[in-house]
Write a protein that holds these residues in place. Sequence first.
Motif, mmCIF file in Angstrom:
data_model
loop_
_atom_site.group_PDB
_atom_site.id
_atom_site.type_symbol
_atom_site.label_atom_id
_atom_site.label_comp_id
_atom_site.label_asym_id
_atom_site.label_seq_id
_atom_site.Cartn_x
_atom_site.Cartn_y
_atom_site.Cartn_z
ATOM 1 N N CYS A 178 27.437 22.882 -7.470
ATOM 2 C CA CYS A 178 28.332 22.025 -6.684
ATOM 3 C C CYS A 178 28.142 20.558 -7.064
ATOM 4 C CB CYS A 178 28.084 22.222 -5.186
ATOM 5 S SG CYS A 178 28.681 23.788 -4.545
ATOM 6 N N PHE A 179 26.891 20.142 -7.245
ATOM 7 C CA PHE A 179 26.607 18.753 -7.611
ATOM 8 C C PHE A 179 27.211 18.424 -8.974
ATOM 9 C CE2 PHE A 179 23.832 15.617 -9.697
ATOM 10 C CZ PHE A 179 24.012 14.551 -8.819
ATOM 11 N N LYS A 180 27.025 19.335 -9.953
ATOM 12 C CA LYS A 180 27.542 19.088 -11.305
ATOM 13 C C LYS A 180 29.064 19.040 -11.337
ATOM 14 C CE LYS A 180 25.034 22.290 -13.430
ATOM 15 N NZ LYS A 180 24.578 23.189 -14.499
ATOM 16 N N ARG A 181 29.707 19.846 -10.509
ATOM 17 C CA ARG A 181 31.161 19.941 -10.543
ATOM 18 C C ARG A 181 31.843 19.045 -9.517
ATOM 19 N NH1 ARG A 181 33.001 25.981 -11.334
ATOM 20 N NH2 ARG A 181 34.897 24.863 -11.821
ATOM 21 N N GLY A 182 31.067 18.243 -8.784
ATOM 22 C CA GLY A 182 31.657 17.302 -7.832
ATOM 23 C C GLY A 182 32.172 17.951 -6.558
ATOM 24 N N VAL A 183 31.591 19.087 -6.179
ATOM 25 C CA VAL A 183 31.981 19.784 -4.956
ATOM 26 C C VAL A 183 30.942 19.469 -3.890
ATOM 27 C CG1 VAL A 183 32.342 22.058 -3.918
ATOM 28 C CG2 VAL A 183 33.107 21.622 -6.246
ATOM 29 N N TYR A 184 31.412 19.114 -2.683
ATOM 30 C CA TYR A 184 30.497 18.782 -1.595
ATOM 31 C C TYR A 184 29.816 20.055 -1.101
ATOM 32 C CZ TYR A 184 28.719 16.965 2.787
ATOM 33 O OH TYR A 184 27.894 16.598 3.821
ATOM 34 N N PHE A 185 28.487 20.014 -0.976
ATOM 35 C CA PHE A 185 27.709 21.164 -0.510
ATOM 36 C C PHE A 185 26.845 20.738 0.654
ATOM 37 C CE2 PHE A 185 23.811 23.675 -0.429
ATOM 38 C CZ PHE A 185 24.310 24.961 -0.424
ATOM 39 N N GLN A 186 26.844 21.550 1.707
ATOM 40 C CA GLN A 186 25.969 21.260 2.842
ATOM 41 C C GLN A 186 25.565 22.550 3.525
ATOM 42 O OE1 GLN A 186 27.241 18.270 5.547
ATOM 43 N NE2 GLN A 186 25.591 18.649 6.986
ATOM 44 N N LYS A 187 24.306 22.594 3.949
ATOM 45 C CA LYS A 187 23.826 23.715 4.746
ATOM 46 C C LYS A 187 24.017 23.363 6.220
ATOM 47 C CE LYS A 187 20.467 25.599 1.540
ATOM 48 N NZ LYS A 187 19.092 26.011 1.337
ATOM 49 N N VAL A 188 24.456 24.337 7.008
ATOM 50 C CA VAL A 188 24.686 24.113 8.436
ATOM 51 C C VAL A 188 23.760 25.016 9.239
ATOM 52 C CG1 VAL A 188 27.076 23.396 8.127
ATOM 53 C CG2 VAL A 188 26.580 25.781 8.551
ATOM 54 N N ASN B 70 35.135 26.991 -7.984
ATOM 55 C CA ASN B 70 36.494 26.864 -8.518
ATOM 56 C C ASN B 70 37.468 26.595 -7.382
ATOM 57 O OD1 ASN B 70 35.743 27.293 -11.162
ATOM 58 N ND2 ASN B 70 36.247 29.457 -11.140
ATOM 59 N N ASN B 71 38.280 25.562 -7.538
ATOM 60 C CA ASN B 71 39.364 25.230 -6.608
ATOM 61 C C ASN B 71 38.894 24.985 -5.175
ATOM 62 O OD1 ASN B 71 41.231 25.632 -8.752
ATOM 63 N ND2 ASN B 71 41.163 27.826 -8.357
ATOM 64 N N THR B 72 37.683 24.498 -4.984
ATOM 65 C CA THR B 72 37.223 24.134 -3.646
ATOM 66 C C THR B 72 36.698 22.713 -3.664
ATOM 67 O OG1 THR B 72 35.069 25.122 -4.141
ATOM 68 C CG2 THR B 72 36.578 26.444 -2.821
ATOM 69 N N GLY B 73 36.804 22.069 -2.524
ATOM 70 C CA GLY B 73 36.304 20.711 -2.403
ATOM 71 C C GLY B 73 34.996 20.636 -1.640
ATOM 72 N N MET B 74 34.764 21.633 -0.776
ATOM 73 C CA MET B 74 33.546 21.657 0.037
ATOM 74 C C MET B 74 33.026 23.085 0.140
ATOM 75 S SD MET B 74 34.417 19.317 3.294
ATOM 76 C CE MET B 74 35.702 18.099 3.185
ATOM 77 N N VAL B 75 31.701 23.213 0.120
ATOM 78 C CA VAL B 75 31.050 24.503 0.312
ATOM 79 C C VAL B 75 30.024 24.336 1.419
ATOM 80 C CG1 VAL B 75 29.595 26.278 -0.731
ATOM 81 C CG2 VAL B 75 31.370 25.184 -2.088
ATOM 82 N N PHE B 76 30.116 25.201 2.434
ATOM 83 C CA PHE B 76 29.151 25.195 3.525
ATOM 84 C C PHE B 76 28.420 26.526 3.534
ATOM 85 C CE2 PHE B 76 32.746 22.589 5.124
ATOM 86 C CZ PHE B 76 32.094 21.371 5.102
ATOM 87 N N ALA B 77 27.103 26.484 3.712
ATOM 88 C CA ALA B 77 26.290 27.691 3.753
ATOM 89 C C ALA B 77 25.351 27.618 4.946
ATOM 90 C CB ALA B 77 25.473 27.828 2.469
ATOM 91 N N GLU B 78 25.019 28.769 5.482
ATOM 92 C CA GLU B 78 24.068 28.815 6.584
ATOM 93 C C GLU B 78 22.683 28.443 6.071
ATOM 94 O OE1 GLU B 78 24.596 32.031 9.809
ATOM 95 O OE2 GLU B 78 25.328 32.927 7.952
ATOM 96 N N ASP B 79 21.972 27.647 6.846
ATOM 97 C CA ASP B 79 20.603 27.272 6.506
ATOM 98 C C ASP B 79 19.685 28.377 7.023
ATOM 99 O OD1 ASP B 79 18.449 25.879 5.582
ATOM 100 O OD2 ASP B 79 18.438 24.406 7.210
ATOM 101 N N LEU B 80 19.546 29.428 6.236
ATOM 102 C CA LEU B 80 18.813 30.612 6.670
ATOM 103 C C LEU B 80 17.313 30.421 6.551
ATOM 104 C CD1 LEU B 80 20.975 33.291 4.851
ATOM 105 C CD2 LEU B 80 21.033 32.721 7.275
ATOM 106 N N ASN B 81 16.584 31.078 7.439
ATOM 107 C CA ASN B 81 15.131 31.121 7.363
ATOM 108 C C ASN B 81 14.773 32.252 6.406
ATOM 109 O OD1 ASN B 81 12.391 31.197 7.722
ATOM 110 N ND2 ASN B 81 12.466 31.915 9.838
#
Length: 164
Positions: A87-97, A47-58
């Motif tokens: 995120c894909f369905k709602r058009g929000v950019y998602f990437q693991k860092v 909700n109300n975000t354009g990008m979501v970044f998450a840690e690429d955890l082991n």
Amino acid sequence: MLQQSVSRKRIGSNNWKKAQKRVAKLHEYVANCRKDWHRKLSHQICNNTGMVFAEDLNLVGLSRGILGKHCLDAGFGQFFNILEQTCFKRGVYFQKVDSRKTSQICPNCGVETGKKELSERTHACSNCGYTTDRDVAAAQVVLVRGLAAVGHTVKMLAVSGAAL
């Protein structure tokens, strides 16, 4: 309790089968509750975000550690998959860092501050004097890495803690 009652029954008997069904029903209920929580949380994050970044955890390494049972019980892998789909369905950019040393780098100046004990809950940089909560600092490092991966030029964080 239910699994204990299964172990007390003679294997293959009708009572054993009934107890097995009760255990299976309970496991299904818990799994459905967890999945429902993951879906609700992922929608709240989107909700109300354009990008979501998450840690690429082991996740395999986390599951083998001291808190392995708790990590598996929380279902981190399932949550990241659901978050990515939402995120894909709602058009929000998602990437693991990259998750390496996120709690050991100062988000303000980028200097490595060294390993911290788990009981140490604040981040204090000796180089620039930036002080904040340890988890907030790690989240800011993830944000900086995510924005850099997208191609945004990232200025260092201001004293207020917001990315410029």
